[in-house]
Motif scaffolding. Structure first.
Motif, PDB file in Angstrom:
ATOM      1  N   ILE A 195     -57.768  28.517  42.042  1.00  0.00           N
ATOM      2  CA  ILE A 195     -57.807  28.828  40.617  1.00  0.00           C
ATOM      3  C   ILE A 195     -58.509  30.172  40.449  1.00  0.00           C
ATOM      4  O   ILE A 195     -59.697  30.290  40.720  1.00  0.00           O
ATOM      5  CB  ILE A 195     -58.560  27.744  39.818  1.00  0.00           C
ATOM      6  N   PHE A 225     -45.464  30.740  34.334  1.00  0.00           N
ATOM      7  CA  PHE A 225     -46.397  29.615  34.252  1.00  0.00           C
ATOM      8  C   PHE A 225     -45.763  28.490  33.432  1.00  0.00           C
ATOM      9  O   PHE A 225     -45.690  28.573  32.196  1.00  0.00           O
ATOM     10  CB  PHE A 225     -47.721  30.054  33.618  1.00  0.00           C
ATOM     11  N   LEU A 281     -52.716  17.869  35.128  1.00  0.00           N
ATOM     12  CA  LEU A 281     -52.714  19.189  35.754  1.00  0.00           C
ATOM     13  C   LEU A 281     -52.286  19.168  37.223  1.00  0.00           C
ATOM     14  O   LEU A 281     -51.914  20.222  37.767  1.00  0.00           O
ATOM     15  CB  LEU A 281     -54.121  19.814  35.666  1.00  0.00           C
ATOM     16  N   GLN A 284     -49.438  21.265  38.909  1.00  0.00           N
ATOM     17  CA  GLN A 284     -48.835  22.156  37.913  1.00  0.00           C
ATOM     18  C   GLN A 284     -49.391  23.579  38.082  1.00  0.00           C
ATOM     19  O   GLN A 284     -50.594  23.770  38.244  1.00  0.00           O
ATOM     20  CB  GLN A 284     -49.165  21.668  36.492  1.00  0.00           C
ATOM     21  N   LYS A 285     -48.514  24.561  38.006  1.00  0.00           N
ATOM     22  CA  LYS A 285     -48.966  25.945  37.964  1.00  0.00           C
ATOM     23  C   LYS A 285     -49.204  26.308  36.505  1.00  0.00           C
ATOM     24  O   LYS A 285     -48.279  26.324  35.700  1.00  0.00           O
ATOM     25  CB  LYS A 285     -47.923  26.885  38.572  1.00  0.00           C
ATOM     26  N   PHE A 286     -50.451  26.571  36.191  1.00  0.00           N
ATOM     27  CA  PHE A 286     -50.785  26.745  34.784  1.00  0.00           C
ATOM     28  C   PHE A 286     -51.568  28.035  34.546  1.00  0.00           C
ATOM     29  O   PHE A 286     -52.135  28.631  35.462  1.00  0.00           O
ATOM     30  CB  PHE A 286     -51.592  25.551  34.267  1.00  0.00           C
ATOM     31  N   GLY A 311     -54.701  21.979  39.996  1.00  0.00           N
ATOM     32  CA  GLY A 311     -53.458  22.669  39.700  1.00  0.00           C
ATOM     33  C   GLY A 311     -52.864  23.326  40.933  1.00  0.00           C
ATOM     34  O   GLY A 311     -53.515  23.489  41.974  1.00  0.00           O
ATOM     35  N   SER A 315     -52.416  29.193  39.941  1.00  0.00           N
ATOM     36  CA  SER A 315     -52.871  28.932  38.574  1.00  0.00           C
ATOM     37  C   SER A 315     -53.972  29.923  38.209  1.00  0.00           C
ATOM     38  O   SER A 315     -54.754  30.345  39.064  1.00  0.00           O
ATOM     39  CB  SER A 315     -53.393  27.499  38.450  1.00  0.00           C
ATOM     40  N   LYS A 316     -54.038  30.271  36.947  1.00  0.00           N
ATOM     41  CA  LYS A 316     -54.977  31.299  36.503  1.00  0.00           C
ATOM     42  C   LYS A 316     -55.710  30.849  35.241  1.00  0.00           C
ATOM     43  O   LYS A 316     -55.191  30.083  34.427  1.00  0.00           O
ATOM     44  CB  LYS A 316     -54.242  32.613  36.186  1.00  0.00           C
TER      45      LYS A 316
END
Length: 860
Positions: A195, A225, A281, A284-286, A311, A315-316
């Protein structure tokens, strides 16, 4: 700085004393001569107040003089209010009193002779105090200025959705952030667990949130995303509350079965919430935006970071903050993105955009020269530039621009991130009546969404809105005041629904409101060391605060608010405050835990507003509540255990707004029908009701809301029953049988606004309002798939708003026939977005002609 609106108080007092209705009332009560003498004293002081307000910043003695006058004015308002109260009480006794009431009144403290004697003494005392203080006016060398020449120039309405073309000077910053987001991995820090956290750092008002919105809504980010979440954190980094916010932000994306509502989430334990969040989450790429972070507790941040680290890789998280230490603690990239001030050229460009109509600046080269000097003092802060530009909108006299440029307030000491002086200049340019209204916005905590109906109720209860006339109600005036504040850029993210507004105010604008209202309004939390003396308006934002007894200096309080969800008054609080604050005008007891109200509530004769909404424990209300003849708003919605509404509601002769939830099967319709000022009626969650107003006429009603009355079978919607009805809100109707088409064409309502929620289909009866309907809102209709083609027959429609209708497939094919349509909003409608996405959707050409479109991805 509450002295900055003393002139407005003086003006309202004199206007009241000069009105024919009040003069007649004062003659009946027997204090006409006393009040006319008071009027002369008020006029003598008022003549120099505008000049005194402007000079007080640099003169402590003058400021103290104004404070003395302010306290006398407050007492005068209370005394004058008593004449109104007595007049209304006489009217109730005349219309609805029994012989016993009339005989009992002769022997009570409200005996006319006793009342007149006491009131005359109070008026004389106020006049003598005022004359003593006014005698010092000449020593300050004040000029006589009788007329407040500050005006508000209107400009076209702005809308909440960020339009990239309206943002100036941030292209480089936007591309820099997007480049960081698009990189597959920003570092190899094992602790980050894939993250990456990108902080955007800058002083208040610099545009951190605006930049984050530009990035968040960029097509490249949308495509990269699958899961996008926006959370406003603000000052309270409470882990439980933050988890709830993230779950709510993610719930439009992730299908995890039935999600509990907002209230149910709050009832879950932290462990249950953490489990739900991780499930949403995982894998998941979020992208998650944590906007406006103030927390410096690293333990809290690590706990939150570990929760979201389930995630997918890539993810960011974007963090906006004013603090570099917070950025260093949270960030995982090698550097934070420091947002710089706007360049002089960009600042001038922004200023011109807000100070002139498009292309108009070319006519005024001399004003542009002065604008450069004003902008230089804004130090490149967009909020200051925009606000000052707005304050000069449509003002073309050079002297006005030079006056703003030369104000001494620029030279006051400032902290590094303080632009209050720049904003205060715009505040100083407001008319006095608008300053008071703006100051009361400080009673709501930061980042809370404001609702124009609630704001109107607060302003009305405080006496800041002129009495309604045939042309304008108090709500109409409140909406005009809000538009005036919008014109000055004091409100943002405004959601215009045609008949009401929802909006936010920037943190620094909120700071300004707190600054100018600091002697009158106070927000009370666990960090509050003491409540200021003589404060008039109090807002309690936490449960369990140790304010169960009050000082004598606070007994003049006029407003008590509990503006935060699930924070409410306890029984001990009520017993301490309500019984002692006899001048209360506004009493917000929503989410309270009391099981009853004290019988003494009937003694609060100045009260204009009381709300008990969402009190789940109260079963009955004291009948003494019907002694509140000044009451304008009574909120009983969400009181799910209320067995019956109070008897003799007809005595509430000033009531304008009534909201009811009750277990009764029959409402006291004959009483409600006699409320000759009633404009807004809400009946919701009344499970036992089967019919409403079948044989009853409500001649003044303008807005009717009927929600979740599951057994309701009939409601006549025609001019015989509701001759003035303009707005209809319907929610949770299982069938539309009772929304029948009127057989008598002469009896068809002239509805201007319809709000429909939780409907399976749109009622056919809507067709009969084709020539008058201006606003149609379709909200939370989760099973609605098709809009009827006859929707295009609504020839007067200006606002069409659809939200949370995930199965809705398309708009009518001939939507171009809605030639009056100005605003189209599509929010959280997955199928519609795919077809009507701005610029690229295959059906976009069908709606591209509409002046204002706000088409949002489902998760925004």
């Amino acid at each position: 700085m509450a002295e900055s609106f003393i002139f407005s108080i003086a003006e309202s007092l004199i206007t009241k004393l000069a009105s024919l209705a009040y003069q007649e009332a004062s003659r009946v009560v027997g204090v006409y001569d006393d009040l006319q003498e008071l009027k002369s004293s008020l006029s003598y002081v008022k003549a120099v107040l505008l000049d005194a307000e402007q000079k007080q910043e640099q003169n402590n003695e003058l400021r103290e003089w104004l404070k003395q006058i302010k306290l006398i004015f407050y007492d005068a308002e209370n005394v004058l209010d008593q004449v109104d109260c007595e007049t209304l009480r006489k009217q109730v006794i005349r219309d609805y009193g029994t012989p016993k009431d009339k005989v009992g009144r002769f022997f009570s403290s409200s005996n006319p002779l006793v009342f007149r004697y006491k009131l005359a003494l109070q008026i004389k005392d106020i006049r003598m105090r005022l004359d003593r203080v006014a005698a010092d006016r000449d020593k300050f060398g004040l000029q006589v200025i009788d007329f407040d020449r500050r005006v508000v120039h209107s400009r076209e309405m702005t809308y909440s959705h960020v339009v990239q073309s309206d943002v100036i000077g941030r292209d480089y910053d936007k591309e820099k952030i997007i480049k960081l987001l698009m990189e597959p991995s920003l570092d190899n820090n094992v602790g980050s667990k894939h993250i990456s956290v990108i902080p955007i750092v800058g002083i208040g008002g610099l545009g951190k949130t605006t930049l984050a919105k530009l990035v968040f809504n960029d097509e490249r980010i949308i495509d990269s995303f699958p899961l996008k979440m926006w959370v406003c954190v603000s000052e309270d980094f409470n882990i439980k509350q933050l988890i709830i916010k993230i779950i709510n932000a993610a719930s439009n994306f992730v299908s995890t079965g039935a999600l509990p509502g907002h209230q149910n989430l709050k009832e879950l334990e932290v462990e249950q919430l953490q489990y739900r969040l991780r499930n949403m989450l995982v894998g998941q790429k979020f992208i998650l935006v944590l906007d406006d972070v103030w927390n410096e507790d690293r333990v809290k941040w690590v706990e939150m970071r570990d929760l979201i680290s389930v995630g997918a890789k890539g993810s960011k998280v974007i963090v906006t903050t004013r603090s570099q230490s917070i950025a260093s603690m949270m960030g995982t990239v090698t550097y934070s993105h420091h947002l710089e001030s706007l360049s002089p050229g960009d600042s001038l460009h922004l200023f011109v955009r807000w100070a002139f109509k498009e292309g108009e600046e070319e006519k005024y080269p001399e004003l542009i020269r002065i604008a450069r000097e004003i902008v230089e003092k804004c130090k490149g802060v967009p909020l200051a530039v925009r606000t000052l530009g707005s304050s000069l909108f449509s003002k073309h006299e050079r002297q006005e621009w030079e006056s703003l440029r030369d104000k001494e307030i620029w030279n006051l000491p400032q902290k590094e991130d303080d632009i209050i002086p720049a904003l205060k200049l715009s505040y100083d340019e407001m008319p006095s009546h608008l300053r008071q209204c703006f100051a009361l916005l400080s009673l709501y905590p930061k980042n809370l969404e404001y609702n124009s109906f609630e704001v109107a109720s607060l302003w009305g209860a405080a006496g800041l809105l002129p009495l309604q006339s045939q042309d304008k109600t108090m709500v109409d005036v409140a909406h005009q005041y809000l538009r005036d504040l919008m014109a000055r850029s004091f409100l943002h993210d405004v959601f215009d629904c045609g008949t009401f507004y929802a909006f936010f105010i920037h943190d620094l604008v909120h700071d300004l409101a707190v600054y100018v209202a600091k002697d009158v309004c106070q927000l009370v939390s666990s960090n509050t060391q003491d409540i200021s003396e003589n404060v008039l308006h109090l807002s309690f934002v936490e449960n369990g605060l140790p304010y169960n007894s009050i000082k004598p200096s606070l007994q003049g309080a006029r407003s008590i608010l509990f503006p935060v969800d699930h924070v409410g008054a306890s029984e001990a609080f009520l017993n301490a405050w309500v019984t002692n604050c006899r001048y209360l005008r506004y009493l917000d007891l929503r989410d309270s835990t009391c099981e009853t109200l004290p019988e003494s509530i009937g003694k609060l004769k100045h009260l204009r507003y009381i709300s008990l909404c969402n009190n789940k424990r109260i079963k009955r209300l004291p009948n003494s509540i019907c002694k509140l003849q000044n009451l304008q708003v009574l909120g009983l919605d969400g009181c799910s255990n209320l067995e019956t509404v109070p008897k003799k509601l007809r005595k509430l002769i000033s009531l304008q707004r009534l909201e009811i939830t009750t277990k009764q099967s029959i409402l006291p319709e004959s009483d409600i029908a006699k409320l000759n000022c009633l404009e807004f009626l809400c009946v919701q969650n009344c499970d036992n009701l089967e019919s409403l107003f079948v044989e009853t006429r409500l001649p003044t009603l303008r807005t009717l809301q009927v929600s979740d009355c599951v057994n309701l079978k009939s409601l006549p919607l025609d001019t015989h029953h509701f001759p003035q009805l303009e707005t209809l809100l319907i929610s949770g109707v299982a069938n539309e049988d009772w929304l029948h088409r009127s057989e008598d064409t002469n009896a068809v309502l002239r509805l201007k606004t319809i709000v429909l929620s939780e409907m399976l289909t749109l009622p056919h009866s809507l067709q009969q309002y084709a020539s008058t309907l201006q606003t149609l809102m379709i909200l939370g209709c989760y099973e609605l798939e098709v809009l009827p083609e006859w929707l295009s027959n609504l020839s007067s429609l200006k606002f069409l708003i659809m939200a949370s209708c995930p199965k809705l497939m398309s708009l009518p094919s001939d939507i171009h026939r809605l030639t009056s349509l100005l605003v189209l909003r599509i929010i959280n409608c997955r199928e519609l977005y795919g077809k009507y996405e701005p610029q690229v959707g295959k059906c976009w050409p069908m709606i591209s002609h509409i002046k204002h479109t706000d088409i949002r991805k489902p998760w925004e």
